[in-house]
Motif scaffolding. Sequence first.
Motif, PDB file in Angstrom:
ATOM      1  N   PRO A 152       0.830  -1.205   0.000  1.00  0.00           N
ATOM      2  CA  PRO A 152       0.000   0.000   0.000  1.00  0.00           C
ATOM      3  C   PRO A 152       0.867   1.259   0.000  1.00  0.00           C
ATOM      4  O   PRO A 152       1.943   1.287   0.613  1.00  0.00           O
ATOM      5  N   VAL A 153       0.381   2.304  -0.694  1.00  0.00           N
ATOM      6  CA  VAL A 153       1.120   3.563  -0.787  1.00  0.00           C
ATOM      7  C   VAL A 153       0.181   4.706  -0.440  1.00  0.00           C
ATOM      8  O   VAL A 153      -0.940   4.775  -0.951  1.00  0.00           O
ATOM      9  N   ALA A 154       0.636   5.612   0.414  1.00  0.00           N
ATOM     10  CA  ALA A 154      -0.185   6.772   0.760  1.00  0.00           C
ATOM     11  C   ALA A 154      -0.483   7.583  -0.493  1.00  0.00           C
ATOM     12  O   ALA A 154       0.420   7.813  -1.316  1.00  0.00           O
ATOM     13  N   PRO A 155      -1.736   8.036  -0.693  1.00  0.00           N
ATOM     14  CA  PRO A 155      -2.090   8.751  -1.920  1.00  0.00           C
ATOM     15  C   PRO A 155      -1.380  10.090  -2.075  1.00  0.00           C
ATOM     16  O   PRO A 155      -1.322  10.630  -3.178  1.00  0.00           O
ATOM     17  N   THR A 156      -0.810  10.606  -0.994  1.00  0.00           N
ATOM     18  CA  THR A 156      -0.082  11.883  -1.067  1.00  0.00           C
ATOM     19  C   THR A 156       1.420  11.679  -1.198  1.00  0.00           C
ATOM     20  O   THR A 156       2.190  12.645  -1.167  1.00  0.00           O
ATOM     21  N   GLU A 157       1.855  10.442  -1.364  1.00  0.00           N
ATOM     22  CA  GLU A 157       3.283  10.126  -1.484  1.00  0.00           C
ATOM     23  C   GLU A 157       3.873  10.784  -2.734  1.00  0.00           C
ATOM     24  O   GLU A 157       3.196  10.940  -3.753  1.00  0.00           O
ATOM     25  N   THR A 158       5.161  11.157  -2.663  1.00  0.00           N
ATOM     26  CA  THR A 158       5.814  11.809  -3.807  1.00  0.00           C
ATOM     27  C   THR A 158       7.062  11.069  -4.264  1.00  0.00           C
ATOM     28  O   THR A 158       7.649  11.421  -5.289  1.00  0.00           O
ATOM     29  N   SER A 159       7.496  10.046  -3.526  1.00  0.00           N
ATOM     30  CA  SER A 159       8.665   9.264  -3.912  1.00  0.00           C
ATOM     31  C   SER A 159       8.355   7.783  -3.698  1.00  0.00           C
ATOM     32  O   SER A 159       7.782   7.402  -2.674  1.00  0.00           O
ATOM     33  N   TYR A 160       8.762   6.928  -4.661  1.00  0.00           N
ATOM     34  CA  TYR A 160       8.255   5.560  -4.667  1.00  0.00           C
ATOM     35  C   TYR A 160       9.329   4.465  -4.716  1.00  0.00           C
ATOM     36  O   TYR A 160       9.003   3.284  -4.618  1.00  0.00           O
ATOM     37  N   SER A 161      10.574   4.824  -4.862  1.00  0.00           N
ATOM     38  CA  SER A 161      11.625   3.814  -5.029  1.00  0.00           C
ATOM     39  C   SER A 161      11.643   2.807  -3.887  1.00  0.00           C
ATOM     40  O   SER A 161      11.872   1.605  -4.089  1.00  0.00           O
ATOM     41  N   LYS A 162      11.388   3.274  -2.658  1.00  0.00           N
ATOM     42  CA  LYS A 162      11.415   2.378  -1.504  1.00  0.00           C
ATOM     43  C   LYS A 162      10.343   1.294  -1.593  1.00  0.00           C
ATOM     44  O   LYS A 162      10.497   0.199  -1.047  1.00  0.00           O
ATOM     45  N   TYR A 163       9.253   1.585  -2.300  1.00  0.00           N
ATOM     46  CA  TYR A 163       8.184   0.596  -2.453  1.00  0.00           C
ATOM     47  C   TYR A 163       8.570  -0.471  -3.475  1.00  0.00           C
ATOM     48  O   TYR A 163       8.285  -1.660  -3.286  1.00  0.00           O
ATOM     49  N   PHE A 164       9.217  -0.057  -4.562  1.00  0.00           N
ATOM     50  CA  PHE A 164       9.624  -1.025  -5.584  1.00  0.00           C
ATOM     51  C   PHE A 164      10.656  -2.004  -5.026  1.00  0.00           C
ATOM     52  O   PHE A 164      10.731  -3.156  -5.463  1.00  0.00           O
ATOM     53  N   ALA A 165      11.442  -1.545  -4.058  1.00  0.00           N
ATOM     54  CA  ALA A 165      12.447  -2.424  -3.447  1.00  0.00           C
ATOM     55  C   ALA A 165      11.813  -3.560  -2.660  1.00  0.00           C
ATOM     56  O   ALA A 165      12.472  -4.556  -2.348  1.00  0.00           O
ATOM     57  N   GLN A 166      10.523  -3.435  -2.331  1.00  0.00           N
ATOM     58  CA  GLN A 166       9.819  -4.467  -1.561  1.00  0.00           C
ATOM     59  C   GLN A 166       9.275  -5.601  -2.436  1.00  0.00           C
ATOM     60  O   GLN A 166       8.740  -6.580  -1.926  1.00  0.00           O
ATOM     61  N   ILE A 167       9.390  -5.474  -3.743  1.00  0.00           N
ATOM     62  CA  ILE A 167       8.828  -6.472  -4.643  1.00  0.00           C
ATOM     63  C   ILE A 167       9.744  -7.700  -4.712  1.00  0.00           C
ATOM     64  O   ILE A 167      10.933  -7.580  -5.034  1.00  0.00           O
ATOM     65  N   PRO A 168       9.236  -8.891  -4.403  1.00  0.00           N
ATOM     66  CA  PRO A 168      10.069 -10.113  -4.415  1.00  0.00           C
ATOM     67  C   PRO A 168      10.639 -10.404  -5.801  1.00  0.00           C
ATOM     68  O   PRO A 168      10.024 -10.075  -6.830  1.00  0.00           O
ATOM     69  N   VAL A 169      11.806 -11.031  -5.822  1.00  0.00           N
ATOM     70  CA  VAL A 169      12.498 -11.275  -7.090  1.00  0.00           C
ATOM     71  C   VAL A 169      11.767 -12.301  -7.960  1.00  0.00           C
ATOM     72  O   VAL A 169      11.984 -12.349  -9.178  1.00  0.00           O
ATOM     73  N   ASP A 170      10.926 -13.148  -7.353  1.00  0.00           N
ATOM     74  CA  ASP A 170      10.232 -14.164  -8.156  1.00  0.00           C
ATOM     75  C   ASP A 170       8.918 -13.646  -8.747  1.00  0.00           C
ATOM     76  O   ASP A 170       8.150 -14.413  -9.361  1.00  0.00           O
ATOM     77  N   THR A 171       8.642 -12.362  -8.599  1.00  0.00           N
ATOM     78  CA  THR A 171       7.413 -11.769  -9.130  1.00  0.00           C
ATOM     79  C   THR A 171       7.383 -11.857 -10.655  1.00  0.00           C
ATOM     80  O   THR A 171       8.355 -11.500 -11.334  1.00  0.00           O
ATOM     81  N   GLU A 172       6.277 -12.356 -11.172  1.00  0.00           N
ATOM     82  CA  GLU A 172       6.109 -12.440 -12.624  1.00  0.00           C
ATOM     83  C   GLU A 172       5.361 -11.232 -13.187  1.00  0.00           C
ATOM     84  O   GLU A 172       5.595 -10.821 -14.329  1.00  0.00           O
ATOM     85  N   VAL A 173       4.458 -10.673 -12.375  1.00  0.00           N
ATOM     86  CA  VAL A 173       3.653  -9.537 -12.821  1.00  0.00           C
ATOM     87  C   VAL A 173       3.578  -8.488 -11.716  1.00  0.00           C
ATOM     88  O   VAL A 173       3.274  -8.821 -10.567  1.00  0.00           O
ATOM     89  N   ILE A 174       3.870  -7.242 -12.060  1.00  0.00           N
ATOM     90  CA  ILE A 174       3.601  -6.114 -11.158  1.00  0.00           C
ATOM     91  C   ILE A 174       2.250  -5.535 -11.555  1.00  0.00           C
ATOM     92  O   ILE A 174       2.038  -5.123 -12.692  1.00  0.00           O
ATOM     93  N   TYR A 175       1.341  -5.533 -10.592  1.00  0.00           N
ATOM     94  CA  TYR A 175       0.005  -4.972 -10.786  1.00  0.00           C
ATOM     95  C   TYR A 175      -0.010  -3.643 -10.039  1.00  0.00           C
ATOM     96  O   TYR A 175       0.133  -3.601  -8.815  1.00  0.00           O
ATOM     97  N   HIS A 176      -0.155  -2.531 -10.778  1.00  0.00           N
ATOM     98  CA  HIS A 176      -0.092  -1.234 -10.119  1.00  0.00           C
ATOM     99  C   HIS A 176      -1.325  -0.390 -10.438  1.00  0.00           C
ATOM    100  O   HIS A 176      -1.875  -0.430 -11.537  1.00  0.00           O
ATOM    101  N   VAL A 177      -1.758   0.318  -9.430  1.00  0.00           N
ATOM    102  CA  VAL A 177      -2.800   1.323  -9.592  1.00  0.00           C
ATOM    103  C   VAL A 177      -2.467   2.450  -8.625  1.00  0.00           C
ATOM    104  O   VAL A 177      -2.313   2.229  -7.432  1.00  0.00           O
ATOM    105  N   MET A 178      -2.281   3.646  -9.164  1.00  0.00           N
ATOM    106  CA  MET A 178      -1.873   4.764  -8.340  1.00  0.00           C
ATOM    107  C   MET A 178      -2.650   5.998  -8.784  1.00  0.00           C
ATOM    108  O   MET A 178      -2.999   6.140  -9.960  1.00  0.00           O
ATOM    109  N   VAL A 179      -2.937   6.879  -7.836  1.00  0.00           N
ATOM    110  CA  VAL A 179      -3.677   8.098  -8.151  1.00  0.00           C
ATOM    111  C   VAL A 179      -3.013   9.277  -7.454  1.00  0.00           C
ATOM    112  O   VAL A 179      -2.194   9.101  -6.556  1.00  0.00           O
ATOM    113  N   GLY A 180      -3.391  10.488  -7.887  1.00  0.00           N
ATOM    114  CA  GLY A 180      -2.874  11.673  -7.229  1.00  0.00           C
ATOM    115  C   GLY A 180      -1.816  12.381  -8.043  1.00  0.00           C
ATOM    116  O   GLY A 180      -1.473  11.971  -9.165  1.00  0.00           O
TER     117      GLY A 180
END
Length: 440
Positions: A224-252
């Motif tokens: 989850p990401v706060a809708p007022t967030e302005t920087s996102y790199s720290k979130y992408f670092a949380q994605i496991p290496v075996d992930t086949e698909v990144i499903y993203h939906v972001m607003v703001g």
Amino acid sequence: MTAKGTIRKSNGSLVTRRSLVKGLGAAAGAAAASGLLPTPMRFIQAQAAEPIKLGFQVHRTGIGAAYGRWYEQTTTAAVKLINDAGGINGRQIVIIAEDDGTDPKRGAEVVEKFATKHKVDAVFGTLFSHVVMGSAPTAGQLKMPYFVVSEGHHVASGALNRYTFQPGITDVKSQVISMAPWIANNLGKKVSMIYPDYAFGYDHRDFFSAAIKEQGGSISALIPVAPTETSYSKYFAQIPVDTEVIYHVMVGPGVLTFVKEMGDHFGSTRPQIFGFIDSLEATDLKSPGLEYLDGTYFWEAYPRYAQQDQTDFDKHYRAAVGVDGNGASTADPKEVSTYSHMFGCWETLYVIKAGMEKSGYQKPTFHDKGMLIQAVEAMTVFPEGDEHPQGDKTFNGKLHQCYGHQYISEVEGGRLNVVHKTAIQDGLYPPETDYTTKPL
């Protein structure tokens, strides 16, 4: 509590003395239309035709401002066409707009203002789900018909009230269950999800997680990401290496930064990427830094780019709202529309029009509003056409929710090309409530 002269049936419907003279009223209306009424009576009738006042709850400021700008432009265009064609029951529509700041507390205050100060006939326009959740209870308390143009599952879930409808755009649950099979079969089954940290995002989290599991898939991470967030790199670092698909939906306001930083983080070694167009609404796909999106996929409710099989209805709609074949403003090609959402205002206004005409709506009384509610609940189908350019839909009056087609588009050369269109039945699910059993 019932209006004076009103008898409530056990099923919540309204019967009044007016129904006893319905035939006389219809005859008088026909006589007026044919010119058979004496001139003074026709004049009095015309003078009495006060406008229909619709409260437009618009996100002019806050994180929903980009949507609010286009919701307002779409509303203006639709109202002009309706008024030019004679309005509703021969009465012109007047829009009274109030900015809710994309804030739930302010949203409730706006609804109250519409009811007590402006005394509108109905309210429509709310998009962001947390604002809907904060505003709808007030609409129910004030007996105000409230037509939201959101996508949350809040209406169809039964969490709201009989006065709240979502007839112009499908909900997230319907969207994700209709697309999960295509994602699983074409992109992968190990999915990491990035979503906004409020009700709309939770709908994606819960319903897509269940839908992909039904396809034999699994969720690798929920981020989850706060809708007022302005920087996102720290979130992408949380994605496991075996992930086949990144499903993203972001607003703001940070959506462009979000997508660019996703590209910087993964580069050419990225997993498959499936996003909701919310992450790039009002954003030019040819913006610097978005080149890496080529070959990724997006959900669209209404394709931003005119496709080869473009309908005359889409041409009519684009011309009316001032949007070109690329989904940008005809006045300024740098102004990209929120094309996948704003059509909901257009279609909702036509549903309100149809409901008022079917119910014989006259004025903002408890009785007439109740008849409007029941008229909309009785609707079942919205055929594709100038009034519903996004496509044909079914409507479940018990759930107060419509169901339509969804589109999956691939980014190719800085534009979106449709590769899959779902059937309406792909997005249907067992009903969770029945608003028609609730009191008016």
